[in-house]
Design an enzyme around this catalytic site. Structure first.
Site, short mmCIF file in Angstrom:
data_model
loop_
_atom_site.label_atom_id
_atom_site.label_comp_id
_atom_site.label_asym_id
_atom_site.label_seq_id
_atom_site.Cartn_x
_atom_site.Cartn_y
_atom_site.Cartn_z
CD1 TRP A 103 28.02 41.63 41.15
CD2 TRP A 103 28.76 39.58 41.68
NE1 TRP A 103 27.85 40.81 40.06
CE2 TRP A 103 28.28 39.56 40.36
CE3 TRP A 103 29.26 38.41 42.23
CZ2 TRP A 103 28.29 38.40 39.56
CZ3 TRP A 103 29.28 37.25 41.46
CH2 TRP A 103 28.80 37.26 40.15
CG ASP A 174 34.21 42.74 43.43
OD1 ASP A 174 34.81 42.95 42.35
OD2 ASP A 174 33.26 41.94 43.52
CE LYS A 198 31.18 41.76 35.11
NZ LYS A 198 31.30 41.04 36.36
C1 LIG Z 1 31.12 40.13 37.39
C2 LIG Z 1 31.39 40.40 38.80
C3 LIG Z 1 31.87 39.40 39.68
C4 LIG Z 1 32.07 37.97 39.23
O1 LIG Z 1 33.18 37.83 38.45
P1 LIG Z 1 33.67 36.37 38.00
O2 LIG Z 1 34.86 36.67 37.16
O3 LIG Z 1 32.55 35.73 37.24
O4 LIG Z 1 34.01 35.61 39.24
C5 LIG Z 1 32.13 39.76 40.99
N1 LIG Z 1 31.94 41.02 41.43
C6 LIG Z 1 31.48 41.98 40.62
C7 LIG Z 1 31.31 43.37 41.15
C8 LIG Z 1 31.20 41.71 39.29
O5 LIG Z 1 30.74 42.68 38.48
#
Ligand SMILES: *Cc1c(COP(=O)(O)O)cnc(C)c1O
Length: 362
Positions: A103, A174, A198
């Site tokens: 990511w 993030d 999540k």
């Molecule tokens: C799931 C996730 C993403 C992607 O999220 P989207 O909503 O599909 O864009 C980005 N970064 C992390 C750390 C994630 O767990």
């Protein structure tokens, strides 16, 4: 109460009490005679709801008043573009992107489209275990405007538990797979973002916690829908928000408050993660190749030493109602995502299953 336990990485399981409440009021939300999904986002009822949700979220994470909270579209990936577009005002400004896995690299590949981005590798291997360099050893450029990093790499199950402490650069994190999982000191960050699927609610909404002074973007090429200042001025309703996801996230925040707040959630999360890591470490069959200090408490990855047993492991686990344990296709192996909503009983059941499986087939 649980027919199965859902270990999916996202969208992932939600607290059963939250879904019951949503079901119960689905056709007639707060005696309005309407469902939450058919109510205008401009209606008083909806506006009152969003104010309360923001207040609960602010209290849960103890967010100081000089930070604003935005509820946006486009997921974390949308922010991979929005962040450089809003924070970098010219092509001469630089940013540092920390590489810890899938990511953080995806964020980097998006950012390089807009400006000069420095990639900083901090992932190492020692005695066959992966680890992440301490922040004090990161090779940060003093001239870069911000540092972007991902404290929990959802796919690899590798995490940074220490909090940032850099003075010259802004800090952007993030938190998609770690928000609300443990206490954090908001003051250590300038911008935190997380998509919802999540630990927040169903997919559809993306939450930003941002220092107020960073809202005022000067880059006139930023699409309005990604522009923080426009979204802020419109109270996160520049376009029609994801009303259902917003509502559901509010129910999840209430659930966390009712269950003892972040402190209690954090304690539970550590107990759940320790149980699984102990099961792995005390076995001959399972391996997790991440150094103790960098093990994720949300996404626990492991491999079976005998590759030929992978299929059987998944078959047998599903027979017991332990679902979606297959690791990400890029990495193979297994992954148990144990976000806030996963009860301890689910993790116990998985641990017992793993021990039983090893005895029988290992
Ligand atoms: C799931 C996730 C993403 C992607 O999220 P989207 O909503 O599909 O864009 C980005 N970064 C992390 C750390 C994630 O767990």
């Amino acid at each position: 109460m649980y027919k199965i336990y859902n270990f999916s990485a996202g969208p992932s399981m939600l607290p059963i009490d939250v879904m019951k409440k949503a079901k119960q009021e689905f056709l007639n939300w707060k005696n309005s005679g309407s469902s939450i999904i058919e109510i205008s986002h401009r209606s008083n009822m909806f506006l009152l709801m969003t104010k309360k949700i923001e207040k609960n979220f602010r209290n849960l994470l103890k967010i100081p008043n000089d930070y604003k909270i935005l509820f946006l579209h486009g997921g974390a990936r949308g922010q991979f573009s929005a962040i450089p577009m809003n924070l970098l005002n010219s092509f001469n400004e630089e940013a540092d992107y920390i590489n810890t896995g899938y990511w953080s690299m995806s964020a980097y590949f998006e950012a390089v489209k807009y400006s000069k981005i420095n990639l900083i590798n901090v992932k190492k291997i020692k005695n066959k275990k992966k680890y992440i360099l301490k922040m004090s050893k990161w090779n940060i450029n003093n001239t870069s405007k911000y540092i972007h990093y991902c404290p929990n790499e959802t796919i690899e199950g590798i995490a940074i538990h220490e909090e940032p402490n850099f003075y010259k650069n802004l800090i952007v994190g993030d938190f998609s797979s770690s928000i609300l999982s443990r206490k954090i000191k908001i003051k250590n960050y300038d911008l935190i973002y997380a998509s919802s699927q999540k630990n927040i609610g169903p997919s559809g909404i993306t939450i930003l916690i941002i220092k107020k002074k960073l809202l005022f973007n000067n880059n006139k090429y930023t699409p309005s829908i990604l522009d923080y200042s426009i979204n802020y001025k419109n109270n996160s309703m520049f376009n029609t928000p994801s009303t259902f996801s917003w509502y559901m996230s509010g129910l999840v925040f209430e659930w966390i408050i009712k269950n003892g707040g972040i402190e209690k959630i954090e304690k539970n999360n550590f107990i759940k993660a320790k149980l699984l890591y102990d099961t792995i470490d005390n076995s001959y069959l399972y391996i997790n190749d991440i150094n103790n200090e960098n093990r994720s408490i949300m996404n626990i990855t492991f491999r079976l030493k005998k590759n030929s047993l992978n299929k059987k492991f998944l078959e047998k686990s599903e027979e017991e109602g332990l679902m979606y344990l297959k690791g990400h296709s890029l990495f193979g192996g297994m992954r148990a995502s144990i976000y806030n909503a996963m009860p301890l009983e689910g993790v116990k059941k998985l641990s017992n299953f793993m021990i039983k499986f090893e005895k029988k087939f290992g």
